[in-house]
Write an enzyme that holds these catalytic residues in place. Structure first.
Site, mmCIF file in Angstrom:
data_model
loop_
_atom_site.group_PDB
_atom_site.id
_atom_site.type_symbol
_atom_site.label_atom_id
_atom_site.label_comp_id
_atom_site.label_asym_id
_atom_site.label_seq_id
_atom_site.Cartn_x
_atom_site.Cartn_y
_atom_site.Cartn_z
ATOM 1 C CG ASP A 110 -10.157 -15.910 84.706
ATOM 2 O OD1 ASP A 110 -9.876 -17.067 85.037
ATOM 3 O OD2 ASP A 110 -10.910 -15.633 83.760
ATOM 4 C CG ASP A 129 -8.123 -20.506 82.732
ATOM 5 O OD1 ASP A 129 -9.084 -21.292 82.676
ATOM 6 O OD2 ASP A 129 -8.240 -19.294 82.986
#
Length: 148
Positions: A110, A129
């Site tokens: 991330d 995401d």
């Protein structure tokens, strides 16, 4: 054509993760908008918001099952309208991107961090995401506002 879009989103996700790891791993991040938006490297060993941390086999199993079901539905229902089709493509592509990370890296990379000073701090996320969230939102809207 559906597979082309899935592959394209997957490739964009993976390239941005490689770039994030290369450029951000040993840095304190890159501030884009001071106090609001930055790129920072995070290894997420759980699911969304870090839940189910270190439950790799469970997450891989559930994700694989869901992806398989969505792909089956996508390819066997030729009458789906473009909005259903687009939403499923986005969800599947994002799910595959994060599944790939879990299987081959052991964690999901991330790197996008949105916050507002100390008042609001959203968990760090990635392109996969974003794809899943947009696809889910689009699917919900489509289900609410179409006759199918």
């Amino acid at each position: 054509m559906q597979l082309v879009f899935i592959a394209l989103i997957f490739l964009i996700d993976q390239l941005t993760k490689i770039l994030a790891k290369t450029k951000l791993l040993y840095s304190n991040g890159v501030n884009i908008i001071n106090g609001v938006f930055e790129f920072v490297y995070v290894e997420n060993r759980g699911a969304a918001f870090g839940i189910l941390k270190n439950k790799k086999f469970f997450l891989v199993g559930v994700t694989t099952f869901v992806i398989g079901g969505m792909l089956y539905y996508l390819f066997t229902n030729k009458e789906l309208n473009k909005w259903y089709r687009a939403s499923l493509i986005l969800i599947v592509a994002g799910a595959i991107g994060n599944l790939y990370d879990r299987v081959f890296r052991g964690y999901v990379i991330d790197f996008i961090h949105v916050y507002y000073k100390t008042f609001f701090d959203f968990p760090v996320f990635n392109i996969a995401d974003i794809s899943v969230v947009i696809g889910t939102f689009l699917l919900a809207l489509t289900m609410l506002f179409t006759k199918e």
